[in-house]
Design a protein around this motif. Structure first.
Motif, PDB file in Angstrom:
ATOM      1  N   GLN A 137       3.287  -6.608  -0.667  1.00 36.15           N
ATOM      2  CA  GLN A 137       2.454  -6.004  -1.659  1.00 36.15           C
ATOM      3  C   GLN A 137       1.999  -4.776  -0.984  1.00 36.15           C
ATOM      4  N   VAL A 138       1.342  -4.835   0.125  1.00 40.57           N
ATOM      5  CA  VAL A 138       0.815  -3.516   0.792  1.00 40.57           C
ATOM      6  C   VAL A 138       1.911  -2.587   1.235  1.00 40.57           C
ATOM      7  N   TYR A 139       2.983  -3.091   1.411  1.00 40.88           N
ATOM      8  CA  TYR A 139       4.096  -2.015   1.633  1.00 40.88           C
ATOM      9  C   TYR A 139       4.640  -1.254   0.341  1.00 40.88           C
ATOM     10  N   GLN A 149      -0.346   5.421   5.595  1.00 37.35           N
ATOM     11  CA  GLN A 149       0.065   5.354   6.823  1.00 37.35           C
ATOM     12  C   GLN A 149       1.131   4.442   7.132  1.00 37.35           C
ATOM     13  N   ILE A 150       1.363   3.303   6.125  1.00 34.96           N
ATOM     14  CA  ILE A 150       2.207   2.352   6.199  1.00 34.96           C
ATOM     15  C   ILE A 150       3.601   2.635   5.552  1.00 34.96           C
ATOM     16  N   ASP A 171      -4.982   1.168  14.210  1.00 37.88           N
ATOM     17  CA  ASP A 171      -3.853   2.404  14.011  1.00 37.88           C
ATOM     18  C   ASP A 171      -3.120   2.367  12.902  1.00 37.88           C
ATOM     19  N   LEU A 172      -3.084   1.495  11.703  1.00 34.41           N
ATOM     20  CA  LEU A 172      -2.516   1.504  10.636  1.00 34.41           C
ATOM     21  C   LEU A 172      -3.439   0.775   9.475  1.00 34.41           C
ATOM     22  N   VAL A 173      -3.782   1.628   8.501  1.00 36.74           N
ATOM     23  CA  VAL A 173      -4.803   1.015   7.692  1.00 36.74           C
ATOM     24  C   VAL A 173      -4.286   1.363   6.336  1.00 36.74           C
ATOM     25  N   PRO A 174      -4.718   0.459   5.166  1.00 35.11           N
ATOM     26  CA  PRO A 174      -4.241   0.823   3.973  1.00 35.11           C
ATOM     27  C   PRO A 174      -5.170   1.958   3.133  1.00 35.11           C
ATOM     28  N   VAL A 175      -4.420   2.766   2.354  1.00 43.56           N
ATOM     29  CA  VAL A 175      -5.284   4.080   2.013  1.00 43.56           C
ATOM     30  C   VAL A 175      -5.552   3.684   0.174  1.00 43.56           C
ATOM     31  N   THR A 176      -4.801   2.712  -0.270  1.00 42.18           N
ATOM     32  CA  THR A 176      -5.085   2.592  -1.774  1.00 42.18           C
ATOM     33  C   THR A 176      -5.884   1.537  -2.035  1.00 42.18           C
ATOM     34  N   ALA A 177      -6.476   1.608  -3.298  1.00 36.30           N
ATOM     35  CA  ALA A 177      -7.594   0.567  -3.560  1.00 36.30           C
ATOM     36  C   ALA A 177      -7.010  -0.887  -3.504  1.00 36.30           C
ATOM     37  N   ILE A 182      -6.657  -6.319  -0.665  1.00 34.64           N
ATOM     38  CA  ILE A 182      -5.678  -6.960   0.004  1.00 34.64           C
ATOM     39  C   ILE A 182      -6.071  -7.437   1.480  1.00 34.64           C
ATOM     40  N   ALA A 183      -6.434  -6.333   1.982  1.00 35.24           N
ATOM     41  CA  ALA A 183      -6.792  -6.235   3.219  1.00 35.24           C
ATOM     42  C   ALA A 183      -7.982  -7.017   3.413  1.00 35.24           C
ATOM     43  N   VAL A 184      -8.809  -7.062   2.708  1.00 30.57           N
ATOM     44  CA  VAL A 184     -10.222  -7.905   2.724  1.00 30.57           C
ATOM     45  C   VAL A 184      -9.670  -9.184   2.739  1.00 30.57           C
TER      46      VAL A 184
END
Length: 224
Positions: A137-139, A149-150, A171-177, A182-184
């Motif tokens: 999903q993140v991709y 960045q991904i 070094d890589l972080v999500p930028v979308t809401a 999902i990162a949390v």
């Protein structure tokens, strides 16, 4: 009568366990192919999309039937709130495979694995299934997002590994809401899984040493 409804609910869940686990796997596979191979011919893409939607519809129907059959519907919804979350967020559905794994483990009166080993096995499978779904999903959200960045699936997997292990290189972080939400979730998942594995492994070591001490105290040979 409530007892009859309870029996029907139990029978429905028992009969649907294996088919729903298979449907969960099919959903994950078709979704993964659609995300990782976006240049498929239109006919194949449409077929995979149809299969994905149909399997999700099966999950919805199953949930609605269980709520309808349950003797106390609102109580059932409150108690099984996670089932509703999984219907709304079907990428969590592969966790259904853990139920199938549990049934296989418990086919005999005595489970093949100890409690600690089962906890570690469940934690590992949970991390694998949820991590795969999260990386997909993140991709899908990040690879074409402005300022993202991904850009490749490999980078998504690297981000997942560094996040779920609580390393957090940054070094890589999500930028979308949605990517950040999902990162949390992955952060909390990593903390819970590491705690479960470390705690279970420590308990297993403690029990092993205690059994060895008891055997030595009784004059028996130490465990090899």
């Amino acid at each position: 009568m409530p007892m009859d409804d309870e029996r029907r609910l139990h029978e429905w869940e028992r009969r649907g366990s294996v088919p729903l686990s298979i449907a969960s796997l099919v959903f994950l596979v078709t979704y993964a192919v659609r995300v990782l191979a976006p240049d498929l011919p239109p006919d194949w893409s449409d077929l995979l999309f149809t299969i994905t939607v149909v399997t999700w519809g099966i999950f919805v129907v199953d949930y609605l039937v269980r709520v309808a059959v349950a003797p106390h519907r609102w109580s059932y919804v409150r108690r099984r709130w996670l089932d509703l979350v999984v219907v709304i967020l079907p990428l969590l559905r592969p966790l259904r495979l853990l139920q199938l794994y549990g049934k296989i483990q418990n086919r005999h009166k005595q489970p093949r694995l100890s409690l600690e080993a089962r906890v570690m096995a469940y934690a590992g499978l949970s991390a694998l299934l949820l991590g795969f779904a999260a990386s997909l999903q993140v991709y899908a959200d990040e690879h074409d997002a402005p300022g993202g960045q991904i850009r490749t699936y490999g980078e998504s997997v690297w981000w997942l590994c560094s996040t779920i292990t609580t390393t957090g290189y940054g070094d890589l972080v999500p930028v979308t809401a949605r990517g950040r939400v999902i990162a949390v979730g992955v952060m909390f998942l990593g903390v819970v899984l590491i705690g479960a594995v470390v705690g279970s492994f420590s308990a297993w070591l403690t029990q092993s040493f205690r059994r060895a001490d008891e055997r030595q105290g009784a004059g028996g040979p130490p465990e090899g």
